[in-house]
Design a protein around this motif. Structure first.
Motif, PDB file in Angstrom:
ATOM      1  N   GLU A 139       8.955  -8.535  10.803  1.00  0.00           N
ATOM      2  CA  GLU A 139       7.570  -8.496  11.248  1.00  0.00           C
ATOM      3  C   GLU A 139       6.729  -7.878  10.138  1.00  0.00           C
ATOM      4  O   GLU A 139       7.171  -6.938   9.473  1.00  0.00           O
ATOM      5  CB  GLU A 139       7.419  -7.660  12.531  1.00  0.00           C
ATOM      6  CG  GLU A 139       8.179  -8.224  13.715  1.00  0.00           C
ATOM      7  CD  GLU A 139       8.096  -7.300  14.929  1.00  0.00           C
ATOM      8  OE1 GLU A 139       7.488  -6.208  14.787  1.00  0.00           O
ATOM      9  OE2 GLU A 139       8.630  -7.665  15.994  1.00  0.00           O
ATOM     10  N   ALA A 140       5.500  -8.433   9.920  1.00  0.00           N
ATOM     11  CA  ALA A 140       4.650  -7.966   8.822  1.00  0.00           C
ATOM     12  C   ALA A 140       3.253  -7.670   9.330  1.00  0.00           C
ATOM     13  O   ALA A 140       2.729  -8.367  10.193  1.00  0.00           O
ATOM     14  CB  ALA A 140       4.596  -9.006   7.706  1.00  0.00           C
ATOM     15  N   LEU A 141       2.660  -6.625   8.760  1.00  0.00           N
ATOM     16  CA  LEU A 141       1.276  -6.254   9.054  1.00  0.00           C
ATOM     17  C   LEU A 141       0.574  -6.031   7.715  1.00  0.00           C
ATOM     18  O   LEU A 141       0.978  -5.166   6.925  1.00  0.00           O
ATOM     19  CB  LEU A 141       1.222  -4.974   9.893  1.00  0.00           C
ATOM     20  CG  LEU A 141      -0.181  -4.418  10.176  1.00  0.00           C
ATOM     21  CD1 LEU A 141      -0.988  -5.414  10.996  1.00  0.00           C
ATOM     22  CD2 LEU A 141      -0.100  -3.080  10.889  1.00  0.00           C
ATOM     23  N   ILE A 142      -0.500  -6.829   7.463  1.00  0.00           N
ATOM     24  CA  ILE A 142      -1.231  -6.764   6.195  1.00  0.00           C
ATOM     25  C   ILE A 142      -2.621  -6.205   6.474  1.00  0.00           C
ATOM     26  O   ILE A 142      -3.292  -6.615   7.419  1.00  0.00           O
ATOM     27  CB  ILE A 142      -1.337  -8.158   5.538  1.00  0.00           C
ATOM     28  CG1 ILE A 142       0.062  -8.737   5.313  1.00  0.00           C
ATOM     29  CG2 ILE A 142      -2.090  -8.077   4.212  1.00  0.00           C
ATOM     30  CD1 ILE A 142       0.058 -10.157   4.803  1.00  0.00           C
ATOM     31  N   SER A 143      -3.050  -5.290   5.644  1.00  0.00           N
ATOM     32  CA  SER A 143      -4.393  -4.705   5.778  1.00  0.00           C
ATOM     33  C   SER A 143      -5.043  -4.642   4.391  1.00  0.00           C
ATOM     34  O   SER A 143      -4.341  -4.575   3.371  1.00  0.00           O
ATOM     35  CB  SER A 143      -4.308  -3.295   6.370  1.00  0.00           C
ATOM     36  OG  SER A 143      -3.508  -2.458   5.554  1.00  0.00           O
ATOM     37  N   PRO A 144      -6.376  -4.726   4.302  1.00  0.00           N
ATOM     38  CA  PRO A 144      -7.340  -4.872   5.400  1.00  0.00           C
ATOM     39  C   PRO A 144      -7.300  -6.268   6.018  1.00  0.00           C
ATOM     40  O   PRO A 144      -6.677  -7.176   5.460  1.00  0.00           O
ATOM     41  CB  PRO A 144      -8.689  -4.591   4.741  1.00  0.00           C
ATOM     42  CG  PRO A 144      -8.479  -4.964   3.315  1.00  0.00           C
ATOM     43  CD  PRO A 144      -7.064  -4.616   2.993  1.00  0.00           C
ATOM     44  N   SER A 145      -7.984  -6.408   7.142  1.00  0.00           N
ATOM     45  CA  SER A 145      -7.868  -7.627   7.931  1.00  0.00           C
ATOM     46  C   SER A 145      -8.388  -8.860   7.186  1.00  0.00           C
ATOM     47  O   SER A 145      -7.873  -9.963   7.388  1.00  0.00           O
ATOM     48  CB  SER A 145      -8.619  -7.463   9.259  1.00  0.00           C
ATOM     49  OG  SER A 145      -9.982  -7.143   9.021  1.00  0.00           O
ATOM     50  N   PHE A 146      -9.400  -8.674   6.324  1.00  0.00           N
ATOM     51  CA  PHE A 146      -9.942  -9.859   5.642  1.00  0.00           C
ATOM     52  C   PHE A 146      -9.006 -10.366   4.551  1.00  0.00           C
ATOM     53  O   PHE A 146      -9.227 -11.429   3.988  1.00  0.00           O
ATOM     54  CB  PHE A 146     -11.328  -9.562   5.044  1.00  0.00           C
ATOM     55  CG  PHE A 146     -11.337  -8.498   3.987  1.00  0.00           C
ATOM     56  CD1 PHE A 146     -11.123  -8.810   2.653  1.00  0.00           C
ATOM     57  CD2 PHE A 146     -11.565  -7.185   4.327  1.00  0.00           C
ATOM     58  CE1 PHE A 146     -11.138  -7.833   1.688  1.00  0.00           C
ATOM     59  CE2 PHE A 146     -11.593  -6.194   3.373  1.00  0.00           C
ATOM     60  CZ  PHE A 146     -11.364  -6.514   2.037  1.00  0.00           C
ATOM     61  N   LEU A 147      -7.935  -9.611   4.243  1.00  0.00           N
ATOM     62  CA  LEU A 147      -6.921 -10.068   3.295  1.00  0.00           C
ATOM     63  C   LEU A 147      -5.579 -10.286   3.990  1.00  0.00           C
ATOM     64  O   LEU A 147      -4.533 -10.240   3.357  1.00  0.00           O
ATOM     65  CB  LEU A 147      -6.750  -9.036   2.170  1.00  0.00           C
ATOM     66  CG  LEU A 147      -7.988  -8.773   1.300  1.00  0.00           C
ATOM     67  CD1 LEU A 147      -7.713  -7.640   0.321  1.00  0.00           C
ATOM     68  CD2 LEU A 147      -8.393 -10.029   0.532  1.00  0.00           C
ATOM     69  N   ALA A 148      -5.629 -10.524   5.293  1.00  0.00           N
ATOM     70  CA  ALA A 148      -4.403 -10.568   6.089  1.00  0.00           C
ATOM     71  C   ALA A 148      -3.615 -11.861   5.931  1.00  0.00           C
ATOM     72  O   ALA A 148      -2.580 -12.022   6.569  1.00  0.00           O
ATOM     73  CB  ALA A 148      -4.743 -10.359   7.563  1.00  0.00           C
ATOM     74  N   ASN A 149      -4.054 -12.765   5.107  1.00  0.00           N
ATOM     75  CA  ASN A 149      -3.350 -14.053   4.965  1.00  0.00           C
ATOM     76  C   ASN A 149      -2.359 -14.063   3.811  1.00  0.00           C
ATOM     77  O   ASN A 149      -1.630 -15.036   3.653  1.00  0.00           O
ATOM     78  CB  ASN A 149      -4.362 -15.185   4.780  1.00  0.00           C
ATOM     79  CG  ASN A 149      -5.169 -15.442   6.047  1.00  0.00           C
ATOM     80  OD1 ASN A 149      -4.652 -15.285   7.147  1.00  0.00           O
ATOM     81  ND2 ASN A 149      -6.424 -15.815   5.891  1.00  0.00           N
ATOM     82  N   SER A 150      -2.349 -13.015   3.020  1.00  0.00           N
ATOM     83  CA  SER A 150      -1.434 -13.011   1.879  1.00  0.00           C
ATOM     84  C   SER A 150      -0.974 -11.598   1.585  1.00  0.00           C
ATOM     85  O   SER A 150      -1.697 -10.625   1.840  1.00  0.00           O
ATOM     86  CB  SER A 150      -2.108 -13.608   0.636  1.00  0.00           C
ATOM     87  OG  SER A 150      -3.246 -12.848   0.276  1.00  0.00           O
ATOM     88  N   PHE A 151       0.242 -11.498   1.041  1.00  0.00           N
ATOM     89  CA  PHE A 151       0.793 -10.212   0.669  1.00  0.00           C
ATOM     90  C   PHE A 151       0.191  -9.748  -0.658  1.00  0.00           C
ATOM     91  O   PHE A 151      -0.264 -10.562  -1.462  1.00  0.00           O
ATOM     92  CB  PHE A 151       2.328 -10.309   0.529  1.00  0.00           C
ATOM     93  CG  PHE A 151       3.035 -10.474   1.841  1.00  0.00           C
ATOM     94  CD1 PHE A 151       3.408  -9.372   2.572  1.00  0.00           C
ATOM     95  CD2 PHE A 151       3.336 -11.738   2.337  1.00  0.00           C
ATOM     96  CE1 PHE A 151       4.073  -9.511   3.788  1.00  0.00           C
ATOM     97  CE2 PHE A 151       3.990 -11.888   3.538  1.00  0.00           C
ATOM     98  CZ  PHE A 151       4.353 -10.773   4.270  1.00  0.00           C
TER      99      PHE A 151
END
Length: 600
Positions: A574-586
């Motif tokens: 499971e992955a959580l990327i922040s901030p939300s506006f960059l949540a589509n890529s690592f």
């Protein structure tokens, strides 16, 4: 030309504006009295400034008040400390021309003697000023028509002054003609920069403003780029493959450890630790045995007191003692009662304890409290000075119809078992405290030995209760918990995991284990323990979190499942990327990707 006005202390702004408006000269000098109300109000000075700007006239202030000079300079007036500082005026002009104010349309006619007298009278009225020209103002409000006429008249005068210079006379002397631009420049406020410099300052401000705007834009761009590369972070939780296993081990605990662990045969060897503890316990029990009294005589114990003299007194066996309830008892043995003695400054009686027996059988002689006298001393001085008190109740007296309680054999056996069991529990707790949590102690790895015991009173004694006392020693065999667990971990890692179990060609690691102990064979003489241990294991596959971070760097979130498929040791992630506006890529940098292994 210029015109000079002297301003009194209490002169109001309306009067001053009226004078300036009536002045025929473009350049006007106001000589201000010390402490004048005009210079204490910035509002008044601003009204004058607005008026002269609308009339296109120039004003100069002459004052020695530094505070007033500062206010006037800030508003935009040129200021001098004295008339001598005004360039272009010689001493003669300063002395004479300052007394003159030209009425409108006066032209260049000569002054008559009446005019001069009026000027002198006005001049004498002004203390510390030396000015005679006070012209009352008609007010600061005029209609627009009069203002336009004044401007036309002024334009006409300027034209005449330009084409035909005038000469003014004081007495029979000729006044100096208007000075050049050097004089006019005196009316430019020192705080006001030249027009060219203002343009330069304006241009400089525009350049500085442009630089600031450009710097802000660059800063925003740099911050945006830095945020794109440095701000994003990701947290990835991976769930490895897990498996539970059971293994059986043989545990050998001996005093002199010589053999090393035999992992091939699942044998673990440990060193025995011996702990010993000794303690004593006394308990009271009730007597349950019974015995017929059949003419039994009651027995007890008394304390005999001697208050007669300091000489001791011998009382032979069978000496009679009569109780206060007329029960006769006799001494069972000869007793010597000490004489009186001095203690802490006070004489105390001598005393001695003795056993007594009832003179007759019967339950009436069973008494708990009594005072005694010696009948044989009655009639002598010793009778009141020798007496006794019952300290142990008399009992055992009765007849054939009554039963007495005695200490039986079964009473002693029951007392022995209860006392020893209680002492064993105490010793076991004492040993556990000594051994501590660092050592492992089996329940049956403790041996007990009775060192001594006693019963009081002895078996067959007539009594309501008795005491049983026992002295016991305990010996315990234990071993180190840490040493045992470390050996089990070594066996699991070095033998079981490497040789017996691999998950999809991926190495496994130990999460936890739990020991379950079987029956133990304990030999206290050899100080040895042998027993079986069943170990429950929890294993999980090992995951290289750094390699996974590198694999995910720069990938889109949709590619996570494809990356995880390359790691057979991972069950899911499971992955959580922040901030939300960059949540589509690592993030592009692996250091910004934190991988955590879930061990639950």
């Amino acid at each position: 030309m210029h015109q000079i006005f002297y301003i009194d202390v209490n002169e109001e702004v309306n009067s001053i504006i009226g004078k300036i408006r009536k002045s025929n000269s473009k350049y006007n000098i106001l000589v201000i009295a010390q402490g004048a109300l005009l210079m204490q109000s910035a509002v008044s000075l601003k009204l004058i400034k607005r008026e002269i700007d609308s009339l296109d006239k120039k004003i100069m202030f002459i004052t020695r008040d530094e505070r007033a000079a500062t206010i006037a300079t800030k508003i935009g007036f040129p200021v001098k400390k004295s008339l001598e500082e005004v360039k272009g005026l010689d001493s003669q002009i300063i002395q004479k021309q300052t007394d003159i104010q030209y009425p409108k349309n006066m032209g260049s006619r000569e002054l008559n003697s009446s005019d001069l007298n009026n000027i002198v009278i006005k001049k004498n009225r002004l203390v510390n000023l030396g000015s005679d020209s006070f012209i009352s103002a008609s007010g600061i409000t005029e209609n627009k028509k009069n203002q336009r006429e004044a401007k036309k008249d002024k334009s006409w005068k300027d034209e005449v002054s330009t084409n035909k210079p005038q000469k003014e006379l004081i007495g029979n002397k000729k006044l100096s003609e208007p000075r050049d631009d050097a004089f006019n420049n005196l009316f430019i406020p020192s705080s006001e920069p030249p027009v060219i410099e203002k343009k330069k300052d304006f241009s400089t401000k525009k350049v500085v403003k442009f630089i600031w705007i450009f710097a802000v834009i660059i800063l925003i761009l740099v911050a945006g780029i830095a945020a794109y590369f440095l701000l994003p972070k990701a947290e990835v939780v991976v769930f490895p493959f897990k498996k539970n296993e059971n293994i059986s081990l043989e545990l050998n605990v001996t005093e002199g450890l010589e053999d090393s662990n035999n992992y091939q045969n699942n044998i673990i060897n440990l060193k025995t630790e011996v702990t010993e503890k000794e303690n004593t316990l006394s308990l009271n029990f009730e007597s349950t045995g019974q015995k017929g009294d059949s003419n039994q005589k009651a027995r007890g114990k008394i304390t005999i007191y001697n208050e007669f003299s300091e000489t001791s007194q011998v009382l032979v066996v069978t000496t009679r003692f009569l109780s206060n309830n007329n029960k006769l008892f006799r001494l069972l043995e000869t007793v010597t009662v000490p004489g009186m003695s001095m203690k802490d400054g006070k004489m105390e009686p001598g005393k001695a304890d003795a056993d007594i027996v009832a003179d007759e059988a019967g339950i009436d002689f069973n008494i708990k409290e009594a005072d005694f006298k010696i009948p044989g001393l009655k009639g002598s001085s010793k009778y009141d000075k020798f007496y006794a008190k019952l300290i142990q109740e008399t009992k055992g007296g009765g007849n054939s119809e009554n039963n007495l309680k005695i200490v039986s054999k079964s009473d002693i056996e029951s007392a022995k078992f209860k006392t020893e069991e209680q002492l064993k529990n105490q010793l076991k707790e004492n040993i556990k405290d000594i051994v501590g949590r660092d050592k492992f102690l089996l329940d049956n790895a403790v041996a007990y030995e009775v060192v001594d015991f006693s019963v009081f009173p002895e078996e067959g004694s007539i009594t309501e209760s008795f005491e049983y006392q026992v002295k016991m020693k305990a010996k315990a065999l234990s071993f180190s918990n840490e040493e045992m667990n470390n050996n089990i971990k070594d066996f699991i890692k070095n033998s079981f995991i490497q040789n017996s179990f691999i998950q999809k060609n991926s190495p496994m690691s130990l999460v936890s284990f739990e020991n379950n102990y079987g029956n133990a064979d304990i030999d206290f003489s050899k100080k040895a323990i042998k027993m079986d241990v069943n170990v429950n294991l929890k294993l999980r596959s090992e995951i290289d979190v750094n390699d996974l971070s590198r694999s995910l760097a720069g990938k889109s979130k949709d590619e996570l499942s494809d990356v995880i498929k390359k790691y057979p040791e991972i069950n899911r992630a499971e992955a959580l990327i922040s901030p939300s506006f960059l949540a589509n890529s690592f993030p592009r940098y692996p250091s910004k990707i934190k991988v955590q292994v879930n061990n639950d």
